[in-house]
Write an enzyme that holds these catalytic residues in place. Sequence first.
Site, PDB file in Angstrom:
ATOM      1  N   SER A 125       0.830  -1.201   0.000  1.00 51.77           N
ATOM      2  CA  SER A 125       0.000   0.000   0.000  1.00 51.77           C
ATOM      3  C   SER A 125       0.866   1.253   0.000  1.00 51.77           C
ATOM      4  CB  SER A 125      -0.887  -0.012   1.254  1.00 51.77           C
ATOM      5  OG  SER A 125      -1.482   1.238   1.482  1.00 51.77           O
ATOM      6  N   TYR A 150      -2.875   0.116  10.318  1.00 52.88           N
ATOM      7  CA  TYR A 150      -3.021  -0.597   9.044  1.00 52.88           C
ATOM      8  C   TYR A 150      -1.792  -0.379   8.172  1.00 52.88           C
ATOM      9  CZ  TYR A 150      -4.097  -1.205   4.147  1.00 52.88           C
ATOM     10  OH  TYR A 150      -4.006  -1.551   2.816  1.00 52.88           O
ATOM     11  N   LYS A 154       1.484  -2.987   6.743  1.00 49.37           N
ATOM     12  CA  LYS A 154       2.011  -3.135   5.381  1.00 49.37           C
ATOM     13  C   LYS A 154       3.521  -2.882   5.361  1.00 49.37           C
ATOM     14  CE  LYS A 154      -1.791  -4.267   3.346  1.00 49.37           C
ATOM     15  NZ  LYS A 154      -1.968  -5.640   2.822  1.00 49.37           N
TER      16      LYS A 154
END
Length: 337
Positions: A125, A150, A154
């Site tokens: 991402s 989040y 990644k």
Amino acid sequence: MKNILVTGGLGYIGSHTVVALQQAGFNVFIIDDLSNTIINVWEKITEITNIQPIFYNIDLKDYNAVSVFFQSHKIDGVIHFAAYKAVGESVTKPLMYYRNNLVGLINVLQAMEEHDANNFIFSSSCTVYGQADEMPIHENTPLKKPESPYGNTKKMGEEIIEDFVNATNKNAIALRYFNPVGSNINGTLGDLQPIPTNLVPYILQIAIGNKSKLNVFGNDYNTKDGTAIRDYIDVNDLADAHVKAIQRLLLNQNKTKIEYFNLGSGTGSTVLEIVQAFENANHIKIPFEIKPRRAGDIEQAYADYSLAQKELNWCPKTPLQKSMQTAWNFQKQLTEI
């Protein structure tokens, strides 16, 4: 025919990638725990391709189940989507995100090592860049601390994979994509978000009458209209990139044991520009209200995709307005309007 495992293959990007893989001649296995999708997506994939991918309902945090799968099937490559993905939820439930996203990843990598599967594509991402100092973002842009748990999963995921491939004979590609939008051409696959957390799914809920207005979080950013800028990339273009990436590894065309590619449109759009694009594409008015900035959000992010264009022979092909149309087609079919 090469066997490709797609984890999270009934999810939004995963399902489109399964279709693209099957259409490219791969034999596809899907692992999904149905925590963020429905089993009906499996049927839709089969209807589109006339091929039923082999599906296993497995929680990747269960290593024994993951190991049994790899022991039972010869897997030539893995495309790993399975992860929780809501930025806002990750801020309020960080441990849930770290446990799910990292343990699942580690279990897949360990099973690959034990059962001789050598090629790995990671769904990464643009959040790994944090708030970059300069735009557009390219692969050598310094990584900063992500703005959300989040995003941190990644970034940590990429680090885990790098250590893993350097210690083994495995090869990996991390695809850092920006904001996926749209649906397949006939609107049968799309972004299933019962509680929408991303901009376009929320707009769709307003368009069908489930929500009264869009909350725009912040109009005081240093952008053209004060709202945050993101790079919106069509999900079908993303799926195509995943096919090209796994082919690159299978053909031993990678130049290093782990490679990183940005996948975006190369154009930044503000929140209000996305609203206008949807309105123009579908002739539906979207009312909105300005709210304070939201924790975990960054001001702007858009991609330089020239490395993917050079090395993967990939570039985005779908105009933003077309993505807005296919997204609406999916929502209409979903709600039987």
